[in-house]
Design a protein around this motif. Structure first.
Motif, PDB file in Angstrom:
ATOM      1  N   THR A  46       0.836  -1.206   0.000  1.00  0.00           N
ATOM      2  CA  THR A  46       0.000   0.000   0.000  1.00  0.00           C
ATOM      3  C   THR A  46       0.868   1.253   0.000  1.00  0.00           C
ATOM      4  OG1 THR A  46      -1.835  -1.114   1.063  1.00  0.00           O
ATOM      5  CG2 THR A  46      -1.750   1.276   1.313  1.00  0.00           C
ATOM      6  N   THR A  47       1.986   1.192   0.721  1.00  0.00           N
ATOM      7  CA  THR A  47       2.901   2.336   0.752  1.00  0.00           C
ATOM      8  C   THR A  47       3.388   2.662  -0.660  1.00  0.00           C
ATOM      9  OG1 THR A  47       3.610   1.741   2.973  1.00  0.00           O
ATOM     10  CG2 THR A  47       5.071   3.193   1.727  1.00  0.00           C
ATOM     11  N   LEU A  48       3.817   1.650  -1.394  1.00  0.00           N
ATOM     12  CA  LEU A  48       4.306   1.873  -2.762  1.00  0.00           C
ATOM     13  C   LEU A  48       3.178   2.397  -3.654  1.00  0.00           C
ATOM     14  CD1 LEU A  48       6.399   1.791  -4.946  1.00  0.00           C
ATOM     15  CD2 LEU A  48       6.161  -0.693  -5.094  1.00  0.00           C
ATOM     16  N   LEU A  49       1.992   1.824  -3.496  1.00  0.00           N
ATOM     17  CA  LEU A  49       0.865   2.256  -4.328  1.00  0.00           C
ATOM     18  C   LEU A  49       0.484   3.701  -4.030  1.00  0.00           C
ATOM     19  CD1 LEU A  49      -0.600   0.461  -6.418  1.00  0.00           C
ATOM     20  CD2 LEU A  49      -2.551   0.501  -4.880  1.00  0.00           C
ATOM     21  N   SER A  50       0.502   4.070  -2.757  1.00  0.00           N
ATOM     22  CA  SER A  50       0.083   5.435  -2.434  1.00  0.00           C
ATOM     23  C   SER A  50       1.157   6.440  -2.841  1.00  0.00           C
ATOM     24  CB  SER A  50      -0.328   5.563  -0.965  1.00  0.00           C
ATOM     25  OG  SER A  50       0.743   5.224  -0.144  1.00  0.00           O
ATOM     26  N   ILE A  51       2.394   5.988  -2.942  1.00  0.00           N
ATOM     27  CA  ILE A  51       3.439   6.857  -3.495  1.00  0.00           C
ATOM     28  C   ILE A  51       3.194   7.066  -4.989  1.00  0.00           C
ATOM     29  CG2 ILE A  51       5.892   6.909  -4.120  1.00  0.00           C
ATOM     30  CD1 ILE A  51       6.449   5.654  -1.339  1.00  0.00           C
ATOM     31  N   LEU A  52       2.817   6.000  -5.689  1.00  0.00           N
ATOM     32  CA  LEU A  52       2.524   6.117  -7.123  1.00  0.00           C
ATOM     33  C   LEU A  52       1.348   7.058  -7.362  1.00  0.00           C
ATOM     34  CD1 LEU A  52       2.851   2.404  -8.336  1.00  0.00           C
ATOM     35  CD2 LEU A  52       4.464   4.287  -8.678  1.00  0.00           C
ATOM     36  N   SER A  53       0.352   6.979  -6.477  1.00  0.00           N
ATOM     37  CA  SER A  53      -0.858   7.779  -6.665  1.00  0.00           C
ATOM     38  C   SER A  53      -0.636   9.244  -6.339  1.00  0.00           C
ATOM     39  CB  SER A  53      -1.982   7.233  -5.784  1.00  0.00           C
ATOM     40  OG  SER A  53      -1.709   7.553  -4.427  1.00  0.00           O
ATOM     41  N   ILE A  65       6.305   9.544 -14.630  1.00  0.00           N
ATOM     42  CA  ILE A  65       5.125   9.061 -15.349  1.00  0.00           C
ATOM     43  C   ILE A  65       5.255   9.531 -16.787  1.00  0.00           C
ATOM     44  CG2 ILE A  65       2.605   9.116 -15.537  1.00  0.00           C
ATOM     45  CD1 ILE A  65       2.504   9.775 -12.543  1.00  0.00           C
ATOM     46  N   ASP A  66       5.105   8.623 -17.735  1.00  0.00           N
ATOM     47  CA  ASP A  66       5.286   8.955 -19.156  1.00  0.00           C
ATOM     48  C   ASP A  66       6.615   9.682 -19.373  1.00  0.00           C
ATOM     49  OD1 ASP A  66       2.890   7.819 -20.022  1.00  0.00           O
ATOM     50  OD2 ASP A  66       1.753   9.617 -19.478  1.00  0.00           O
ATOM     51  N   GLU A  77      -3.337  15.936 -10.765  1.00  0.00           N
ATOM     52  CA  GLU A  77      -2.592  16.154 -12.013  1.00  0.00           C
ATOM     53  C   GLU A  77      -1.994  14.871 -12.581  1.00  0.00           C
ATOM     54  OE1 GLU A  77      -1.046  20.713 -11.151  1.00  0.00           O
ATOM     55  OE2 GLU A  77       0.012  18.991 -10.325  1.00  0.00           O
ATOM     56  N   ARG A  78      -1.912  13.835 -11.768  1.00  0.00           N
ATOM     57  CA  ARG A  78      -1.301  12.603 -12.269  1.00  0.00           C
ATOM     58  C   ARG A  78      -2.225  11.838 -13.206  1.00  0.00           C
ATOM     59  NH1 ARG A  78       2.737  10.110  -7.613  1.00  0.00           N
ATOM     60  NH2 ARG A  78       3.516  12.148  -6.980  1.00  0.00           N
ATOM     61  N   GLY A  79      -3.530  12.126 -13.141  1.00  0.00           N
ATOM     62  CA  GLY A  79      -4.474  11.450 -14.028  1.00  0.00           C
ATOM     63  C   GLY A  79      -4.498   9.945 -13.834  1.00  0.00           C
ATOM     64  N   ILE A  80      -4.401   9.537 -12.569  1.00  0.00           N
ATOM     65  CA  ILE A  80      -4.380   8.113 -12.251  1.00  0.00           C
ATOM     66  C   ILE A  80      -5.716   7.729 -11.625  1.00  0.00           C
ATOM     67  CG2 ILE A  80      -3.368   6.431 -10.659  1.00  0.00           C
ATOM     68  CD1 ILE A  80      -0.684   7.695 -11.081  1.00  0.00           C
ATOM     69  N   VAL A 152     -14.269   5.551 -16.331  1.00  0.00           N
ATOM     70  CA  VAL A 152     -15.070   6.407 -17.203  1.00  0.00           C
ATOM     71  C   VAL A 152     -14.295   7.617 -17.731  1.00  0.00           C
ATOM     72  CG1 VAL A 152     -16.113   7.942 -15.472  1.00  0.00           C
ATOM     73  CG2 VAL A 152     -17.407   7.328 -17.526  1.00  0.00           C
ATOM     74  N   TYR A 153     -13.330   8.101 -16.954  1.00  0.00           N
ATOM     75  CA  TYR A 153     -12.580   9.246 -17.479  1.00  0.00           C
ATOM     76  C   TYR A 153     -11.269   8.808 -18.117  1.00  0.00           C
ATOM     77  CZ  TYR A 153     -10.148   9.160 -12.961  1.00  0.00           C
ATOM     78  OH  TYR A 153      -9.427   8.778 -11.862  1.00  0.00           O
ATOM     79  N   GLU A 154     -11.210   7.515 -18.424  1.00  0.00           N
ATOM     80  CA  GLU A 154     -10.118   6.948 -19.210  1.00  0.00           C
ATOM     81  C   GLU A 154      -8.726   7.305 -18.690  1.00  0.00           C
ATOM     82  OE1 GLU A 154     -11.066   8.024 -23.245  1.00  0.00           O
ATOM     83  OE2 GLU A 154     -13.119   7.329 -22.950  1.00  0.00           O
ATOM     84  N   PRO A 155      -8.469   7.006 -17.419  1.00  0.00           N
ATOM     85  CA  PRO A 155      -7.109   7.210 -16.927  1.00  0.00           C
ATOM     86  C   PRO A 155      -6.198   6.225 -17.649  1.00  0.00           C
ATOM     87  CG  PRO A 155      -8.349   5.915 -15.349  1.00  0.00           C
ATOM     88  CD  PRO A 155      -9.317   6.323 -16.419  1.00  0.00           C
TER      89      PRO A 155
END
Ligand code: ADP
Ligand code: MG
Length: 362
Positions: A46-53, A65-66, A77-80, A152-155
């Motif tokens: 979860t720590t790694l995932l919340s860093i990504l988010s 990212i990209d 702004e990350r659009g995740i 729905v917002y196509e992240p």
């Protein structure tokens, strides 16, 4: 082959007080990949995932990212997209309004919203429910709507933290297929968290096995299944038949072990083996151990007695005890009714080939 890189984690770490929730970690996620963070509770998933988010700030390292630095980019702004186990729908809004919510936040026209909501409801196979309220849907249906609201917002990236944790077995199986189908249909990059090795095996392009805030092994499901790098990895991936041994000799690809008391076990080391001690562990997958017919032989052969048999539909397991008392389990397809010479109490010979002795650091 160079696949486009979607996410890059470089030397990222996170501490709470003096304790590392995530030690310095580097990781690449490719575009369109389904990558699963697998590991026991507290291993840092979860720590790694919340860093990504972007929900959690790193103590060191960078996130890309990209191919653009995004370490300090905000969540929005990350659009995740994110789907969590407890990512509840708004109870006072209809399903339509729940799914429309992220689009309204983005000031999209009503006509476009209506089109997109209709479309995504088709994708999650619930076209008939737009006017219902969340409590009028089953748990599994609600989870599909949460997925729809995220999609729905196509992240281009979706993060999921144990999204199926609260569902019962049957629903989980259905939802796993649903998520995989969505992944294929939308081509989204997905980072998925679970502590369930079967779920990870069946859904992932690659699995990142975590242990104590660090990556233990990263590879395709096949790699982890056939070539676990450690006893921990083998154990966590549900392997049976793991035993301690001493290394007697290594000659080329042939490794000779002493195990089960004074017995010799032959293995084949397909990668260079370097052990800093003579003490190792090895494992044999149950499906690789055969109960031998008269006259049949193998690299490793042992006399044993059948102590238990379990026929679980299409798979039959025989538990057998060696002369020194060590118990092993074999597995085979149930192709015929149980043979009388394999019933409990019978003496049998078991065997497996050297290549199926998988040697692990102890
Ligand atoms: P997982 O998701 O694999 O179960 P986590 O990433 O949630 O693991 O946690 C990793 C470690 O960091 C655990 O030891 C946990 O107790 C600790 N931890 C996580 N979040 C916090 C926090 N907000 N405060 C203090 N410690 C935390
Ligand atoms: Mg967690």
């Amino acid at each position: 082959m160079s696949k486009p890189i979607k996410l890059r984690v470089e030397g990222v770490s996170k501490r709470y007080g003096a304790a590392y929730a995530l030690k310095e970690t580097s990781l690449i996620v490719y575009e369109g990949e389904f990558l699963t963070l697998l590991g026991p509770s507290g291993s840092g998933k979860t720590t790694l995932l919340s860093i990504l988010s972007g929900l959690s700030i790193v103590d060191s390292g960078e996130i890309w990212i990209d191919e653009k630095v995004a370490t300090h980019t905000s969540v929005h702004e990350r659009g995740i997209g994110m789907v969590f186990q407890n990512y509840a729908l708004f109870p006072h809004l209809t399903i339509y309004e729940n799914i429309a919510f992220p689009l309204r936040m983005r000031k999209i026209s009503e006509k476009e919203i209506s089109r997109k909501v209709g479309e995504v409801l088709e994708v999650v196979r619930l076209p008939q429910v737009p006017n219902r309220f969340p409590k009028e849907l089953s748990g599994g249906q609600q989870q599909r709507i949460a997925l729809a609201r995220c999609a729905v917002y196509e992240p281009t990236i979706i993060l999921m933290d144990e999204p199926l944790g609260a569902l019962d077995k049957k629903l989980r199986d259905d939802m796993q297929l649903e998520i995989k189908r969505l992944h294929v249909e939308l081509g989204t990059t997905i980072v998925y968290v679970t502590h369930d090795q079967e779920e990870a095996m069946s859904m992932s392009d690659r699995i990142c096995l975590m242990r104590d805030g660090a990556i233990e092994q990263l590879g395709m499901p096949d790699d982890l299944h056939f070539r676990p790098v450690s006893r921990f990895a083998a154990d966590f991936l549900g392997a049976s038949n793991i035993f301690p041994a001493d290394v007697l000799s290594i000659a080329g690809e042939r490794i000779e072990l002493r195990a089960f008391g004074k017995a010799r076990v032959i293995g084949a080391a397909e990668r260079p083996v370097e052990f800093n001690s003579h003490l190792v562990a090895f494992m044999i997958r149950p499906e690789h151990i055969r109960i031998l017919e008269d006259g049949e032989t193998a690299n490793n052969v042992f006399s044993a007695m059948v102590t238990r048999t379990i026929m679980n539909g299409s798979i039959t397991r025989h538990y057998v005890a060696l002369e020194n008392g060590t118990e092993l389990v074999t597995a085979e397809f149930t192709l015929a009714p149980m043979r009388s010479d394999r019933r409990v109490g019978r003496n049998v010979r078991i065997g497996w080939s050297a290549e199926h002795t998988i040697v692990l650091p102890h």
